[in-house]
Design an enzyme around this catalytic site. Sequence first.
Site, PDB file in Angstrom:
ATOM      1  N   LYS A 123      10.474  64.020  26.054  1.00 53.67           N
ATOM      2  CA  LYS A 123      10.222  62.616  26.409  1.00 53.67           C
ATOM      3  C   LYS A 123      10.065  62.415  27.908  1.00 53.67           C
ATOM      4  O   LYS A 123       9.299  61.569  28.345  1.00 53.67           O
ATOM      5  CB  LYS A 123      11.341  61.710  25.876  1.00 53.67           C
ATOM      6  CG  LYS A 123      11.250  61.442  24.391  1.00 53.67           C
ATOM      7  CD  LYS A 123      12.059  60.189  24.050  1.00 53.67           C
ATOM      8  CE  LYS A 123      11.919  59.781  22.597  1.00 53.67           C
ATOM      9  NZ  LYS A 123      12.767  58.626  22.276  1.00 53.67           N
ATOM     10  N   LYS A 206       5.062  66.962  14.033  1.00 50.21           N
ATOM     11  CA  LYS A 206       5.864  66.024  13.249  1.00 50.21           C
ATOM     12  C   LYS A 206       5.108  64.712  13.039  1.00 50.21           C
ATOM     13  O   LYS A 206       4.432  64.246  13.956  1.00 50.21           O
ATOM     14  CB  LYS A 206       7.152  65.768  14.046  1.00 50.21           C
ATOM     15  CG  LYS A 206       8.244  65.067  13.304  1.00 50.21           C
ATOM     16  CD  LYS A 206       9.463  64.838  14.197  1.00 50.21           C
ATOM     17  CE  LYS A 206       9.305  63.633  15.090  1.00 50.21           C
ATOM     18  NZ  LYS A 206      10.564  63.046  15.570  1.00 50.21           N
ATOM     19  N   LYS A 209       5.642  57.914  14.860  1.00 54.35           N
ATOM     20  CA  LYS A 209       5.078  56.598  15.169  1.00 54.35           C
ATOM     21  C   LYS A 209       4.348  56.616  16.502  1.00 54.35           C
ATOM     22  O   LYS A 209       3.551  55.728  16.790  1.00 54.35           O
ATOM     23  CB  LYS A 209       6.170  55.531  15.165  1.00 54.35           C
ATOM     24  CG  LYS A 209       7.361  55.800  16.055  1.00 54.35           C
ATOM     25  CD  LYS A 209       8.471  54.787  15.747  1.00 54.35           C
ATOM     26  CE  LYS A 209       9.859  55.358  16.009  1.00 54.35           C
ATOM     27  NZ  LYS A 209      10.916  54.701  15.295  1.00 54.35           N
TER      28      LYS A 209
HETATM   29  P1  AMP Z   1      13.428  57.741  15.093  1.00 52.52           P
HETATM   30  O1  AMP Z   1      12.326  56.934  14.503  1.00 52.52           O
HETATM   31  O2  AMP Z   1      12.952  58.835  15.991  1.00 52.52           O
HETATM   32  O3  AMP Z   1      14.550  56.908  15.649  1.00 52.52           O
HETATM   33  O4  AMP Z   1      14.041  58.528  13.860  1.00 52.52           O
HETATM   34  C1  AMP Z   1      14.852  57.911  12.905  1.00 52.52           C
HETATM   35  C2  AMP Z   1      15.243  58.875  11.811  1.00 52.52           C
HETATM   36  O5  AMP Z   1      14.077  59.293  11.101  1.00 52.52           O
HETATM   37  C3  AMP Z   1      15.925  60.152  12.300  1.00 52.52           C
HETATM   38  O6  AMP Z   1      16.931  60.520  11.376  1.00 52.52           O
HETATM   39  C4  AMP Z   1      14.805  61.153  12.304  1.00 52.52           C
HETATM   40  O7  AMP Z   1      15.283  62.466  12.157  1.00 52.52           O
HETATM   41  C5  AMP Z   1      14.001  60.706  11.085  1.00 52.52           C
HETATM   42  N1  AMP Z   1      12.592  61.089  11.220  1.00 52.52           N
HETATM   43  C6  AMP Z   1      11.695  60.632  12.113  1.00 52.52           C
HETATM   44  N2  AMP Z   1      10.487  61.220  11.946  1.00 52.52           N
HETATM   45  C7  AMP Z   1      10.644  62.098  10.905  1.00 52.52           C
HETATM   46  C8  AMP Z   1       9.765  63.016  10.240  1.00 52.52           C
HETATM   47  N3  AMP Z   1       8.496  63.152  10.598  1.00 52.52           N
HETATM   48  N4  AMP Z   1      10.275  63.731   9.216  1.00 52.52           N
HETATM   49  C9  AMP Z   1      11.557  63.597   8.820  1.00 52.52           C
HETATM   50  N5  AMP Z   1      12.437  62.753   9.405  1.00 52.52           N
HETATM   51  C10 AMP Z   1      11.987  62.012  10.439  1.00 52.52           C
END
Ligand code: AMP
Length: 343
Positions: A123, A206, A209
């Site tokens: 980041k 991955k 968003k």
């Molecule tokens: P974030 O949106 O980065 O705050 O992620 C929120 C949750 O979603 C966390 O537990 C991440 O590990 C999970 N997460 C985000 N993107 C993915 C993905 N592509 N595959 C699996 N889990 C995800």
Amino acid sequence: MSEGVQTSPVFTPRVFSGIQPSGGLTLGNYLGAMKRFAEMQDHGFETIYCMVDMHAITVWQDPDALRRQTRELAAGYIASGIDPNRSILFNQSQVPEHAQLAWVFNCVARMGWMKRMTQWKDKAGKNQENASLGLFAYPALMAADILVYHATHVPVGEDQKQHLELTRDIAAKFNHDYRTEFFPMTEPVIEGAATRVMSLRDGSKKMSKSDPSDASRINLTDDADSIAQKIRKARTDPEALPSEADGLEDRPEARNLVNIYAALAEQSVEDVLRDVGGKPFSEFKPMLADLAVEKLAPISTEMGRLMQAPEEIDAILSSGAERARSIAAPILKRTYDIVGMVG
Ligand code: AMP
Ligand code: TRP
């Protein structure tokens, strides 16, 4: 045992997890996080789920957008099956004990630990000098989120594993330095077929968003047509599907689509391949699209309905925050006592 050493307390199972309200929930968030959060609630665990707005502002957030995204995330949690009566659902900034414990942990964690975090490196990029101090300290706040509830289990996607190891390092160093066993060694729960949902355009990245290509992800707010279209256009290889999981090795795009299918259908990858092995993607993709629409459309409809009633969401969050504080405040108080703060 020397003076001041606490006998080992027994930690009752308690689940905590958080998601950043930084905009746009994806299928990755749903399968890797929210769906599993709801399952843990349904299994009867004590569950606490948070919108980590203080983590979100470690990178710039437009204030109006942050407000909207926080409510949208709350709607996403509820639409994914989190019941605010059975789980505690709230936003982080409403429970000041998170920030208070995070300060103590800032003084426990070492600079070297933080510098090794891959999320920090990703980041902050090449311009670390210009990244916020909050982005650097992010994992100490995350440890505080978890440990201010003495949470024992944290369901997350694969990408959060390193942060959870750091949480354990912080708990262990605190316990060691203050000769106590006050904080539990939290277990990450990284299970299921979809702990790492990949981009639909590139099986080595991955699903995120923040990917500039909207075609790379399925958003929880996508309508049936765009879900079907994105799956139809998803990158694949020319081979038919294998009948066994071994056959997915070195086929990241194929593996990703099968994992998504398995997670949505609540089947094992082996069971899915038993049914679809030998089929070409031209047959499998429409099956996947139908399944995704069947499972995701009710979520986006319910999110839309809830977003029409922001006052309902705000009331749920403030009552969740009150319940969260009743657990967090005594744990923070005890931490301050251990550290030697008078009051
Ligand atoms: P974030 O949106 O980065 O705050 O992620 C929120 C949750 O979603 C966390 O537990 C991440 O590990 C999970 N997460 C985000 N993107 C993915 C993905 N592509 N595959 C699996 N889990 C995800
Ligand atoms: N860092 C997590 C993410 O980006 C979000 C998060 C913050 C979190 N605090 C947490 C996850 C505590 C689990 C537990 O996904």
